[in-house]
Design an enzyme around this catalytic site. Sequence first.
Site, PDB file in Angstrom:
ATOM      1  N   LYS A 164     -12.813   7.301 -15.731  1.00  0.00           N
ATOM      2  CA  LYS A 164     -12.659   7.969 -17.031  1.00  0.00           C
ATOM      3  C   LYS A 164     -11.845   7.094 -17.983  1.00  0.00           C
ATOM      4  O   LYS A 164     -10.807   6.550 -17.589  1.00  0.00           O
ATOM      5  CB  LYS A 164     -11.960   9.312 -16.856  1.00  0.00           C
ATOM      6  N   ASP A 186      -9.095   1.150  -6.981  1.00  0.00           N
ATOM      7  CA  ASP A 186      -9.587   2.419  -7.538  1.00  0.00           C
ATOM      8  C   ASP A 186     -10.131   2.165  -8.943  1.00  0.00           C
ATOM      9  O   ASP A 186      -9.427   1.608  -9.790  1.00  0.00           O
ATOM     10  CB  ASP A 186      -8.447   3.439  -7.605  1.00  0.00           C
ATOM     11  N   ARG A 214     -12.499  -1.606   4.970  1.00  0.00           N
ATOM     12  CA  ARG A 214     -13.069  -0.288   5.269  1.00  0.00           C
ATOM     13  C   ARG A 214     -13.893   0.251   4.092  1.00  0.00           C
ATOM     14  O   ARG A 214     -15.000   0.733   4.262  1.00  0.00           O
ATOM     15  CB  ARG A 214     -11.934   0.698   5.580  1.00  0.00           C
ATOM     16  N   GLU A 230       0.863  -1.190   0.000  1.00  0.00           N
ATOM     17  CA  GLU A 230       0.000   0.000   0.000  1.00  0.00           C
ATOM     18  C   GLU A 230       0.903   1.245   0.000  1.00  0.00           C
ATOM     19  O   GLU A 230       1.701   1.432   0.925  1.00  0.00           O
ATOM     20  CB  GLU A 230      -0.896  -0.033   1.257  1.00  0.00           C
ATOM     21  N   GLU A 235     -15.322  -1.385   1.691  1.00  0.00           N
ATOM     22  CA  GLU A 235     -16.545  -2.157   1.474  1.00  0.00           C
ATOM     23  C   GLU A 235     -17.642  -1.730   2.450  1.00  0.00           C
ATOM     24  O   GLU A 235     -18.808  -1.585   2.072  1.00  0.00           O
ATOM     25  CB  GLU A 235     -16.255  -3.653   1.642  1.00  0.00           C
TER      26      GLU A 235
HETATM   27  C1  LIG Z   1     -10.416   2.307  -2.987  1.00  0.00           C
HETATM   28  S1  LIG Z   1      -9.053   1.956  -1.993  1.00  0.00           S
HETATM   29  C2  LIG Z   1      -9.495   0.392  -1.241  1.00  0.00           C
HETATM   30  C3  LIG Z   1      -8.691   0.114  -0.014  1.00  0.00           C
HETATM   31  C4  LIG Z   1      -8.965  -1.231   0.653  1.00  0.00           C
HETATM   32  N1  LIG Z   1      -8.614  -2.342  -0.212  1.00  0.00           N
HETATM   33  C5  LIG Z   1     -10.390  -1.344   1.105  1.00  0.00           C
HETATM   34  O1  LIG Z   1     -11.130  -2.138   0.497  1.00  0.00           O
HETATM   35  O2  LIG Z   1     -10.752  -0.667   2.064  1.00  0.00           O
HETATM   36  C6  LIG Z   1      -7.793   1.438  -3.161  1.00  0.00           C
HETATM   37  C7  LIG Z   1      -6.424   1.312  -2.540  1.00  0.00           C
HETATM   38  O3  LIG Z   1      -5.490   0.833  -3.489  1.00  0.00           O
HETATM   39  C8  LIG Z   1      -4.270   1.471  -3.243  1.00  0.00           C
HETATM   40  N2  LIG Z   1      -3.437   1.390  -4.452  1.00  0.00           N
HETATM   41  C9  LIG Z   1      -3.604   2.081  -5.600  1.00  0.00           C
HETATM   42  N3  LIG Z   1      -2.636   1.770  -6.475  1.00  0.00           N
HETATM   43  C10 LIG Z   1      -1.830   0.864  -5.851  1.00  0.00           C
HETATM   44  C11 LIG Z   1      -0.648   0.173  -6.243  1.00  0.00           C
HETATM   45  N4  LIG Z   1      -0.092   0.366  -7.445  1.00  0.00           N
HETATM   46  N5  LIG Z   1      -0.088  -0.680  -5.352  1.00  0.00           N
HETATM   47  C12 LIG Z   1      -0.650  -0.880  -4.146  1.00  0.00           C
HETATM   48  N6  LIG Z   1      -1.764  -0.260  -3.722  1.00  0.00           N
HETATM   49  C13 LIG Z   1      -2.349   0.607  -4.576  1.00  0.00           C
HETATM   50  C14 LIG Z   1      -4.660   2.886  -2.886  1.00  0.00           C
HETATM   51  O4  LIG Z   1      -3.637   3.596  -2.196  1.00  0.00           O
HETATM   52  C15 LIG Z   1      -5.887   2.636  -2.021  1.00  0.00           C
HETATM   53  O5  LIG Z   1      -5.556   2.494  -0.654  1.00  0.00           O
END
Ligand SMILES: C[S@@+](CC[C@H](N)C(=O)[O-])C[C@H]1O[C@@H](n2cnc3c(N)ncnc32)[C@H](O)[C@@H]1O
Length: 218
Positions: A123, A119, A194, A70, A196
């Site tokens: 777009k 994420d 979190r 992360e 979810e």
């Molecule tokens: C929408 S959040 C979901 C967080 C967590 N999995 C949850 O369900 O609560 C997406 C997470 O993916 C992480 N993330 C994005 N690109 C990443 C990457 N290349 N490597 C690791 N984590 C990444 C972001 O920092 C973010 O914390």
Amino acid sequence: MPLSATRQARLENGLPKIEITLPEVGVQVAPETYFDGTHSDFWLEIGFGKGEHLAALAAAHPEIGMIGSEPFLNGVSGLVDLVVEGNLPNVRVFKDDARLLMDSLPEASIGRAFILFPDPWPKARHHKRRMVSAGNIAVLSRILKDGAELRIGTDHMEYCRWIMAHMLASADFVWQCDNPADWRNRPDDWPSSRYEIKSREAGRVSSYLRFIRRPRSL
Ligand SMILES: C[S@@+](CC[C@H](N)C(=O)[O-])C[C@H]1O[C@@H](n2cnc3c(N)ncnc32)[C@H](O)[C@@H]1O
């Protein structure tokens, strides 16, 4: 948002005990190297957010070495707190891009992987940033053991279709689905994250997708 002084101090104290640093590019390191030799398998969570899901699995499976990646420092701090509070010796953290970590892992070295609520980058011009992509699926296919499970959760309908299209296009994975309940209901052994919980509270519906890495020899 910067960390408070207290959280910064907790992070500085706790993180070095569980942080993974990678070797130079091109060198691969077996996941057991990061642990004390007492674990039977190694699971990987990509983008663990604040770490609730990862910490819950680590507590439920002390026999498993849990590796999380992360880049979001607030998230890393959250997981470090959970590891300290829960006294979880079987957690390791890579505080950067999961793709760097995956590239450093050997073929067939991971027993289960999780990408929870990645994420969605809605777009079209940002779709190339999506974590679920043909390239990353190929990397996951390389590092997952035969029969390993890949779990992907999302509450974004269009990304869900994208995930399914990309996963079904891979000959290396089989979707675990006999009926709609298999993807509509979160399995009992799939702790909430979190994101979810926030999504459910906002009235959105999530999909819980499970894929098995096909055996290489077949
Ligand atoms: C929408 S959040 C979901 C967080 C967590 N999995 C949850 O369900 O609560 C997406 C997470 O993916 C992480 N993330 C994005 N690109 C990443 C990457 N290349 N490597 C690791 N984590 C990444 C972001 O920092 C973010 O914390």
